[in-house]
Enzyme design. Sequence first.
Site, mmCIF file in Angstrom:
data_model
loop_
_atom_site.group_PDB
_atom_site.id
_atom_site.type_symbol
_atom_site.label_atom_id
_atom_site.label_comp_id
_atom_site.label_asym_id
_atom_site.label_seq_id
_atom_site.Cartn_x
_atom_site.Cartn_y
_atom_site.Cartn_z
ATOM 1 C CG ASP A 115 -2.261 0.516 1.028
ATOM 2 O OD1 ASP A 115 -2.367 1.595 0.406
ATOM 3 O OD2 ASP A 115 -3.235 -0.110 1.472
ATOM 4 C CG ASP A 217 -4.725 5.587 0.872
ATOM 5 O OD1 ASP A 217 -5.641 4.766 1.015
ATOM 6 O OD2 ASP A 217 -4.654 6.648 1.516
ATOM 7 C CD GLU A 259 -8.927 4.434 -1.818
ATOM 8 O OE1 GLU A 259 -9.825 4.044 -1.073
ATOM 9 O OE2 GLU A 259 -8.017 5.191 -1.422
ATOM 10 C CG HIS A 333 -8.950 -1.239 4.482
ATOM 11 N ND1 HIS A 333 -8.812 -1.196 3.109
ATOM 12 C CD2 HIS A 333 -8.554 -0.043 4.946
ATOM 13 C CE1 HIS A 333 -8.339 -0.024 2.767
ATOM 14 N NE2 HIS A 333 -8.164 0.707 3.851
ATOM 15 C CG ASP A 334 -11.464 2.161 3.636
ATOM 16 O OD1 ASP A 334 -10.931 2.117 4.759
ATOM 17 O OD2 ASP A 334 -10.908 2.653 2.622
HETATM 18 O O1 TEU Z 1 -9.632 5.628 1.896
HETATM 19 C C1 TEU Z 1 -10.101 6.693 1.093
HETATM 20 C C2 TEU Z 1 -11.269 7.375 1.551
HETATM 21 O O2 TEU Z 1 -11.644 8.369 0.953
HETATM 22 C C3 TEU Z 1 -11.963 6.870 2.765
HETATM 23 O O3 TEU Z 1 -11.969 7.880 3.711
HETATM 24 C C4 TEU Z 1 -13.331 6.497 2.429
HETATM 25 O O4 TEU Z 1 -14.041 7.594 1.967
HETATM 26 C C5 TEU Z 1 -13.992 6.010 3.658
HETATM 27 O O5 TEU Z 1 -13.232 4.989 4.197
HETATM 28 C C6 TEU Z 1 -15.327 5.463 3.344
HETATM 29 O O6 TEU Z 1 -15.963 5.256 4.517
HETATM 30 C C7 TEU Z 1 -8.258 5.425 1.974
HETATM 31 C C8 TEU Z 1 -7.979 4.197 2.818
HETATM 32 O O7 TEU Z 1 -8.492 3.075 2.156
HETATM 33 C C9 TEU Z 1 -8.572 4.414 4.176
HETATM 34 O O8 TEU Z 1 -8.449 3.279 4.994
HETATM 35 C C10 TEU Z 1 -7.835 5.578 4.794
HETATM 36 O O9 TEU Z 1 -8.429 5.884 6.032
HETATM 37 C C11 TEU Z 1 -7.883 6.815 3.892
HETATM 38 O O10 TEU Z 1 -7.582 6.525 2.539
HETATM 39 C C12 TEU Z 1 -6.831 7.795 4.350
HETATM 40 O O11 TEU Z 1 -5.554 7.281 4.070
#
Ligand code: TEU
Length: 560
Positions: A115, A217, A259, A333-334
Site C-alpha cells: 500500500d 491510496d 484508489e 478494509h473500508d
Molecule cells: O480511503 C479513502 C477514503 O476516501 C476513505 O476515507 C473512504 O471515503 C472512507 O473509508 C469510506 O468510509 C483510503 C484508505 O483506504 C482508508 O483506509 C484511509 O483511512 C484513507 O484513505 C486515508 O488514508
Amino acid sequence: MTAHAPPPHAAPNAASERTERWWHRATGYQVYPRSFADSNGDGMGDIPGITSKLGHLSDLGIGFIWLSPVYASPMIDNGYDIADYRNIAPEFGTLDDMDHLIAEARERGIGIVMDLVVNHSSSLHHWFQAARASRDCAQHDYYIWRDPAPDGGPPDDARAAFGGPAWTYCEEVGQYYFHFFSPAQPDLNWQNPALRAEIYDMMRWWLDRGIAGFRMDVISLIGKDVDARVYEEGPDLHPFLQEMHREVLAGRDVLTIGESWSVSIETGLLYCGRDRDELDMVFEFSHIREGWHPELGKFAPKPFDLVAFKRALFSWQDLTREDGWHALFLSNHDLPRQVSFYADDRAHRRPAAKTLATVLHLLKGTPFVYQGEEIGMTNARFERIDQYRDLETLNHFEEQIAQGVSPEAFLAGANRNSRDHSRTPMQWNAAPHGGFTTGTPWIQANPNFGEVNVEQDMVHSDSVFAHYRRLIALRKESDLVTFGHTVQLMQDDPDIIAFERRLGDERLFVIANFTAQDRERELPPELAGQADCLVCSHTPRGEIPRFLRLVPYESLAWKL
Ligand code: TEU
Ligand code: CA
C-alpha cells in the site's frame, strides 16, 4: 522481472492489442495486517502471522497479496498515517520479517503489492516535524500551508473526511496546514519537485526489495489545487502519474492499482488507458456508493437497489471492453462485509456468499478478495459505540449526536456500514477469538466465530472457500473468463444479475438470484440446450432450460 511473473506473451484477444500481463489472470487478496493473524499473543496481527498463513492463500490460488500498510506509524488511522516509509511498525515486525514474507510468498508464486500512502503522511513523520517547527527548512514546503484568513480563522471552510475542519493552525509557524483526512494526516505538497523525488526514490527502494507493485491510496487527490477548492482529479493529477511512471515504473513488470473515489466512466481511461503510461487499473466506487444515502451518506444507508448497482457495475465492463482494465471488488478494509450488505448473512449465508463471488469473479477484470470473504465472514453487530475502534465511525458519531441524531439511529447505520466490520479478527477456527490470537484482540472478534471459521468451512460440503478456489482456478485456465467481453442481460430485473461473456465463438452464460425467494425466468431461446455447467452455488445442471427456476441466492455459469 519478478519471479512470480510468467513470461509475457500475446493476449488471445486480438481486439485488446495488448500484451498479456501476469496480473490479467491473477486474483488479488487483501490482507489487513492488524486483523489477520497474531504470532506472538499481543492481540495485534503481524507479519510473521501473515507468513504463517501463506499455505491458506496458496490453497486458495491467489496471485498476489495487497498488503494494507505495515510501515512505522502512530496508527491513528491504522497505518494509513505513515511516520517512516522505509521502516516497519514494531507491532507488525521488522524489515527482516518483511523480506522473509516477500521471499516466502514468491516461493508460492504470490507477489506482494504494498500500500502506497503518499497523499499525506503522519504528522509524526520527520518531514512534518521539521515543517511545523520552521518556515525556513526545505521540508516546510513538503506540506500545504496557508496564512490565516483576515479574522485569524482558517483560509476557508473546507471539511475533513473524518470530521472537523480540513485546516489546522500551527502556532510555531503562524499558518494553517491542509489535511483532507484527520489532523494527524497532513497532506503532502505534490507541487514540490523535491518531495516528488523523495517519493519516487522510496518507491524504487521497495521495488528493489522484490515487491510486485503498489496499491495507491487516494491517488486521485495528489493533483489538487486547494486555493481553487479542487481536491479530486485536480489539474496536475495525470502529469504527476505520468512522471511517476517514467521515474519509477517504466520497464518493471509490476502491478499498480490506484484508489479513486471520484473516477467516473468519463475519466477512467485517463488512468489506465493503453497509451497513457500511468496505472494498470483503478479501484472505483460507483457501485459501492449506490448503497449509500445520497444526502446523508454512509451512516444513513438506504435500501439496496440492484438495478442501480448493476448499472454502475456494468458501465465499467462496457468502458473496459477494448481498452483499460477493471479492478473488481465488493469488499475492502473500508467497507462492510459483502454478504451482510448485499445479501443475507443468516438463513442463506453460504449460498449468498458464493453467489456474490460467482458474479464478481466471472466479470472481466482482476478480482480482489478481502480477508475472510472466502469463508463468508459477516458484519459484527455491535451494541455500543465503545465497541467500535475506527476514527471515522467515532468522529461521525460525535458530530451526528451533536446534530440531534439519536444514538440508536446512528448505531443502526454503523452496524450496516462502519469500516470496523471488515476489521474484526480473521476467523481461523473455533478457539477463543477465532484462533486469531492467544491474547486479547485489539478489536473484539465477531461472536459467530464458532460457526463461521476456516476450519469449519473446509469440512462443509457446501464450502464457500472451495467455491472461491474453483472461480480463481477457472480464471487462470480460461481465456474466455479472463479476456471475454461482457454483455449484460435482464438489465431492468430487480432480482437477478445475468450476463454473457464472449470470446470468438465461445460463450459463457452467468445467472444469479439475488433474493431469498425462488425466482423463475424465461431465458433467451438461443441459450437453451446442452451446455457445460462450470460453476454453481448449489447443484450443477446439465442443460440450460427455457424456463429456469432458481432457489434463493442460487447462481450458475454454463459454457455454451
Ligand atoms: O480511503 C479513502 C477514503 O476516501 C476513505 O476515507 C473512504 O471515503 C472512507 O473509508 C469510506 O468510509 C483510503 C484508505 O483506504 C482508508 O483506509 C484511509 O483511512 C484513507 O484513505 C486515508 O488514508
Ligand atoms: Ca502480534
